[in-house]
Design a protein around this motif. Structure first.
Motif, PDB file in Angstrom:
ATOM      1  N   MET A  57       0.814  -1.209   0.000  1.00 43.78           N
ATOM      2  CA  MET A  57       0.000   0.000   0.000  1.00 43.78           C
ATOM      3  C   MET A  57       0.858   1.273   0.000  1.00 43.78           C
ATOM      4  SD  MET A  57      -2.995  -0.992  -0.373  1.00 43.78           S
ATOM      5  CE  MET A  57      -3.671   0.662  -0.257  1.00 43.78           C
ATOM      6  N   ALA A  58       1.909   1.293   0.814  1.00 45.83           N
ATOM      7  CA  ALA A  58       2.742   2.496   0.884  1.00 45.83           C
ATOM      8  C   ALA A  58       3.389   2.828  -0.466  1.00 45.83           C
ATOM      9  CB  ALA A  58       3.804   2.340   1.975  1.00 45.83           C
ATOM     10  N   PRO A  59       4.003   1.875  -1.168  1.00 47.87           N
ATOM     11  CA  PRO A  59       4.553   2.211  -2.492  1.00 47.87           C
ATOM     12  C   PRO A  59       3.499   2.685  -3.485  1.00 47.87           C
ATOM     13  CG  PRO A  59       5.504   0.161  -1.693  1.00 47.87           C
ATOM     14  CD  PRO A  59       4.400   0.511  -0.755  1.00 47.87           C
ATOM     15  N   ILE A  60       2.300   2.104  -3.420  1.00 49.34           N
ATOM     16  CA  ILE A  60       1.235   2.544  -4.328  1.00 49.34           C
ATOM     17  C   ILE A  60       0.856   3.990  -4.047  1.00 49.34           C
ATOM     18  CG2 ILE A  60      -1.195   2.199  -4.942  1.00 49.34           C
ATOM     19  CD1 ILE A  60      -0.768  -0.783  -4.548  1.00 49.34           C
ATOM     20  N   LEU A  61       0.681   4.322  -2.777  1.00 49.51           N
ATOM     21  CA  LEU A  61       0.316   5.695  -2.414  1.00 49.51           C
ATOM     22  C   LEU A  61       1.430   6.684  -2.748  1.00 49.51           C
ATOM     23  CD1 LEU A  61      -1.433   5.037   1.025  1.00 49.51           C
ATOM     24  CD2 LEU A  61      -2.510   5.480  -1.198  1.00 49.51           C
ATOM     25  N   ILE A  62       2.677   6.279  -2.529  1.00 55.45           N
ATOM     26  CA  ILE A  62       3.801   7.159  -2.859  1.00 55.45           C
ATOM     27  C   ILE A  62       3.880   7.370  -4.370  1.00 55.45           C
ATOM     28  CG2 ILE A  62       6.312   7.339  -2.835  1.00 55.45           C
ATOM     29  CD1 ILE A  62       6.268   5.853  -0.153  1.00 55.45           C
ATOM     30  N   SER A  63       3.681   6.299  -5.142  1.00 54.86           N
ATOM     31  CA  SER A  63       3.709   6.425  -6.602  1.00 54.86           C
ATOM     32  C   SER A  63       2.592   7.333  -7.090  1.00 54.86           C
ATOM     33  CB  SER A  63       3.585   5.047  -7.252  1.00 54.86           C
ATOM     34  OG  SER A  63       4.685   4.225  -6.924  1.00 54.86           O
ATOM     35  N   PHE A  64       1.411   7.184  -6.487  1.00 53.64           N
ATOM     36  CA  PHE A  64       0.310   8.066  -6.879  1.00 53.64           C
ATOM     37  C   PHE A  64       0.641   9.523  -6.561  1.00 53.64           C
ATOM     38  CE2 PHE A  64      -3.748  10.217  -5.908  1.00 53.64           C
ATOM     39  CZ  PHE A  64      -4.325  10.132  -7.163  1.00 53.64           C
ATOM     40  N   ASN A  85       0.098  14.554 -16.131  1.00 52.95           N
ATOM     41  CA  ASN A  85       0.842  13.361 -16.552  1.00 52.95           C
ATOM     42  C   ASN A  85      -0.094  12.309 -17.140  1.00 52.95           C
ATOM     43  OD1 ASN A  85       3.407  14.266 -15.806  1.00 52.95           O
ATOM     44  ND2 ASN A  85       3.141  13.590 -13.683  1.00 52.95           N
ATOM     45  N   TYR A  86      -1.257  12.142 -16.542  1.00 45.46           N
ATOM     46  CA  TYR A  86      -2.215  11.159 -17.049  1.00 45.46           C
ATOM     47  C   TYR A  86      -2.787  11.590 -18.400  1.00 45.46           C
ATOM     48  CZ  TYR A  86      -2.029   9.153 -12.364  1.00 45.46           C
ATOM     49  OH  TYR A  86      -1.595   8.587 -11.195  1.00 45.46           O
ATOM     50  N   LYS A  87      -3.035  12.887 -18.574  1.00 45.73           N
ATOM     51  CA  LYS A  87      -3.528  13.375 -19.858  1.00 45.73           C
ATOM     52  C   LYS A  87      -2.482  13.176 -20.957  1.00 45.73           C
ATOM     53  CE  LYS A  87      -6.434  16.932 -17.704  1.00 45.73           C
ATOM     54  NZ  LYS A  87      -6.655  18.398 -17.518  1.00 45.73           N
ATOM     55  N   LEU A  88      -1.228  13.371 -20.596  1.00 44.30           N
ATOM     56  CA  LEU A  88      -0.155  13.214 -21.573  1.00 44.30           C
ATOM     57  C   LEU A  88      -0.003  11.760 -22.022  1.00 44.30           C
ATOM     58  CD1 LEU A  88       2.133  14.607 -23.122  1.00 44.30           C
ATOM     59  CD2 LEU A  88       3.613  14.224 -21.126  1.00 44.30           C
ATOM     60  N   LEU A  89      -0.311  10.817 -21.141  1.00 48.48           N
ATOM     61  CA  LEU A  89      -0.158   9.410 -21.490  1.00 48.48           C
ATOM     62  C   LEU A  89      -1.007   9.022 -22.697  1.00 48.48           C
ATOM     63  CD1 LEU A  89      -0.106   7.634 -17.993  1.00 48.48           C
ATOM     64  CD2 LEU A  89       1.772   7.843 -19.617  1.00 48.48           C
ATOM     65  N   SER A 271      12.025   0.764 -32.906  1.00 51.84           N
ATOM     66  CA  SER A 271      11.481   1.696 -31.921  1.00 51.84           C
ATOM     67  C   SER A 271      10.396   1.020 -31.090  1.00 51.84           C
ATOM     68  CB  SER A 271      10.914   2.939 -32.616  1.00 51.84           C
ATOM     69  OG  SER A 271      10.371   3.826 -31.680  1.00 51.84           O
ATOM     70  N   GLY A 272      10.814   0.377 -30.006  1.00 50.24           N
ATOM     71  CA  GLY A 272       9.856  -0.200 -29.064  1.00 50.24           C
ATOM     72  C   GLY A 272       9.053  -1.360 -29.592  1.00 50.24           C
ATOM     73  N   ALA A 273       9.658  -2.226 -30.423  1.00 57.25           N
ATOM     74  CA  ALA A 273       8.910  -3.347 -30.989  1.00 57.25           C
ATOM     75  C   ALA A 273       8.508  -4.357 -29.920  1.00 57.25           C
ATOM     76  CB  ALA A 273       9.733  -4.045 -32.073  1.00 57.25           C
ATOM     77  N   THR A 274       9.284  -4.446 -28.842  1.00 56.65           N
ATOM     78  CA  THR A 274       8.966  -5.391 -27.767  1.00 56.65           C
ATOM     79  C   THR A 274       8.863  -4.699 -26.409  1.00 56.65           C
ATOM     80  OG1 THR A 274      11.329  -5.869 -27.452  1.00 56.65           O
ATOM     81  CG2 THR A 274      10.107  -7.295 -28.969  1.00 56.65           C
ATOM     82  N   ALA A 275       8.840  -3.382 -26.386  1.00 61.71           N
ATOM     83  CA  ALA A 275       8.808  -2.645 -25.117  1.00 61.71           C
ATOM     84  C   ALA A 275       7.421  -2.733 -24.491  1.00 61.71           C
ATOM     85  CB  ALA A 275       9.191  -1.188 -25.347  1.00 61.71           C
ATOM     86  N   THR A 276       7.336  -3.329 -23.324  1.00 56.83           N
ATOM     87  CA  THR A 276       6.075  -3.411 -22.591  1.00 56.83           C
ATOM     88  C   THR A 276       5.906  -2.190 -21.697  1.00 56.83           C
ATOM     89  OG1 THR A 276       7.139  -4.639 -20.803  1.00 56.83           O
ATOM     90  CG2 THR A 276       6.161  -5.931 -22.604  1.00 56.83           C
ATOM     91  N   ILE A 277       4.743  -2.083 -21.060  1.00 54.42           N
ATOM     92  CA  ILE A 277       4.509  -0.948 -20.161  1.00 54.42           C
ATOM     93  C   ILE A 277       5.476  -0.985 -18.981  1.00 54.42           C
ATOM     94  CG2 ILE A 277       2.831   0.161 -18.650  1.00 54.42           C
ATOM     95  CD1 ILE A 277       0.629  -0.789 -20.436  1.00 54.42           C
ATOM     96  N   ALA A 278       5.680  -2.161 -18.411  1.00 50.10           N
ATOM     97  CA  ALA A 278       6.610  -2.274 -17.281  1.00 50.10           C
ATOM     98  C   ALA A 278       8.017  -1.861 -17.693  1.00 50.10           C
ATOM     99  CB  ALA A 278       6.604  -3.704 -16.753  1.00 50.10           C
ATOM    100  N   ALA A 298       2.892   3.776 -14.112  1.00 53.31           N
ATOM    101  CA  ALA A 298       2.762   2.631 -13.218  1.00 53.31           C
ATOM    102  C   ALA A 298       1.372   2.564 -12.593  1.00 53.31           C
ATOM    103  CB  ALA A 298       3.837   2.694 -12.130  1.00 53.31           C
ATOM    104  N   VAL A 299       0.848   3.724 -12.181  1.00 51.14           N
ATOM    105  CA  VAL A 299      -0.486   3.737 -11.579  1.00 51.14           C
ATOM    106  C   VAL A 299      -1.535   3.334 -12.602  1.00 51.14           C
ATOM    107  CG1 VAL A 299      -2.249   5.239 -10.566  1.00 51.14           C
ATOM    108  CG2 VAL A 299       0.124   5.439  -9.829  1.00 51.14           C
ATOM    109  N   LEU A 300      -1.418   3.832 -13.825  1.00 53.41           N
ATOM    110  CA  LEU A 300      -2.374   3.450 -14.862  1.00 53.41           C
ATOM    111  C   LEU A 300      -2.278   1.966 -15.176  1.00 53.41           C
ATOM    112  CD1 LEU A 300      -4.546   4.354 -16.816  1.00 53.41           C
ATOM    113  CD2 LEU A 300      -2.738   4.911 -18.470  1.00 53.41           C
ATOM    114  N   MET A 301      -1.060   1.423 -15.201  1.00 53.27           N
ATOM    115  CA  MET A 301      -0.896  -0.008 -15.421  1.00 53.27           C
ATOM    116  C   MET A 301      -1.552  -0.812 -14.305  1.00 53.27           C
ATOM    117  SD  MET A 301       2.603  -2.269 -15.931  1.00 53.27           S
ATOM    118  CE  MET A 301       3.083  -2.179 -14.220  1.00 53.27           C
ATOM    119  N   LEU A 302      -1.397  -0.332 -13.056  1.00 46.57           N
ATOM    120  CA  LEU A 302      -2.037  -1.008 -11.923  1.00 46.57           C
ATOM    121  C   LEU A 302      -3.553  -1.009 -12.074  1.00 46.57           C
ATOM    122  CD1 LEU A 302      -1.970  -2.254  -9.069  1.00 46.57           C
ATOM    123  CD2 LEU A 302      -1.960   0.080  -8.170  1.00 46.57           C
ATOM    124  N   VAL A 303      -4.111   0.114 -12.493  1.00 44.48           N
ATOM    125  CA  VAL A 303      -5.565   0.205 -12.659  1.00 44.48           C
ATOM    126  C   VAL A 303      -6.034  -0.745 -13.760  1.00 44.48           C
ATOM    127  CG1 VAL A 303      -7.445   1.736 -13.354  1.00 44.48           C
ATOM    128  CG2 VAL A 303      -5.685   2.556 -11.783  1.00 44.48           C
TER     129      VAL A 303
END
Length: 323
Positions: A57-64, A85-89, A271-278, A298-303
């Protein structure tokens, strides 16, 4: 004094009847203080809760919190940017490409090991030392480090590696670039992940097959059902819990794939042919030092993982209940 008076006096003087044993037990149980019991359960649950709070929980809240800023450790000061940042994604081509790559990889890793694992489990669902040995062989890749697996397969699939040399010896003049061709590299990485996860699916399906009552199979055989009909009507419905476990585990594992990509292709070729979100999260956060933007990814990936996993899990559980 008459008999009636004696009876009345005896009723007044005689003590009340003792409560029944069950009533006495329930009263004693009600009178127990609750605090000692709470302390007792807390002494067992507190360590696990503390670990969960500190490392989940603490890392999630800190990342948010970071995702709402432009935090860059080498470019102060930190400014609050809100949801920018979320709009830019959603307009970032690199992130959208990573989302597409991750989706394709996840679909392959969820479907292929499930199908092949079920087939292998059906073949190994027999008694004998040979089948026990084969089970160990299929499960061995699961216990290996993903980095070790990635290094071994990157050597095998190299343009000058054993596989392409074998194809050249068989007459193939231009063997495919398994890891250098942008159109093939992603499927090569997905195949490696499927290969390592196959043993896990085999073991789970074998456990499910051994839980199928033999009486049901014998009854279906007596009724004239062939092997395919018995599998479809008896075995497959009872494997619903195994399917749920494999699907959810594969879904979560595939969506957070990083180590295979880092070791085998480093996000390429191209250019990112195998690049995943992580992979993009760690590259953006630690190589480019854009921690705020990487935290938003990271937060969007978690959601996304939480929503997709919840939907799939509820669907598969309803299927189990309907059976």
């Amino acid at each position: 004094m008459g008999e009636g008076g004696l009876t009345h006096l005896a009723a007044v003087v005689s003590p009340p009847a003792p409560p029944r044993p069950r009533q006495a037990f329930e009263r004693g149980r009600r009178r127990k203080p609750i605090l000692p019991r709470v302390a007792h359960f807390a002494s067992f649950g507190a360590p696990g809760v503390l670990v969960y709070l500190c490392f989940v929980m603490a890392p999630i809240l800190i990342s948010f919190g970071y995702s709402l800023t432009n935090y860059n450790p080498f470019n102060p000061p930190v400014k609050f940017v809100g949801l920018d940042n979320y709009k830019l994604l959603f307009s970032d081509e690199q992130f959208l490409t990573a989302l597409k790559v991750t989706t394709i990889l996840t679909l392959i890793v969820v479907i292929v090991p499930n199908v092949l694992g079920l087939g292998v489990a059906l073949l190994l669902d027999r008694k004998g030392w040979l089948y026990n040995a084969l089970r160990s062989v299929f499960f061995t890749p699961v216990i290996l480090s993903s980095v070790v697996v990635s290094i071994v397969w990157s050597r095998l699939l190299d343009d000058q590696g054993p596989l392409n040399n074998l194809l050249r010896a068989l007459g193939v003049e231009h063997p495919p670039g398994w890891l250098s061709d942008p159109d093939v590299a992603l499927y090569s990485v997905a195949s490696i992940v499927c290969w390592q996860m196959l043993g896990f699916c085999v073991v789970v399906y074998l456990a499910g097959l051994q839980g199928v009552p033999s009486e049901l199979l014998e009854a279906a055989e007596i009724d004239g059902a062939g092997p395919l009909r018995r599998f479809r009507a008896v075995t497959w419905p009872l494997l619903a819990p195994s399917l749920t476990i494999n699907t959810v585990v594969l879904l979560i594992s595939a969506f957070k794939t990083y180590d295979y990509v880092k070791v085998i292709t480093n996000g390429g070729p191209g250019s990112g042919a195998t690049a995943t979100i992580a992979f993009d999260v760690l590259q953006t956060g630690f190589d480019s030092n854009h921690v705020g933007y990487a935290s938003a990814m990271a937060v969007l990936m978690l959601v996304i993982v939480a929503v997709v996993t919840t939907v799939v899990l509820n669907f598969l559980r309803r299927r189990e209940v309907d059976l």
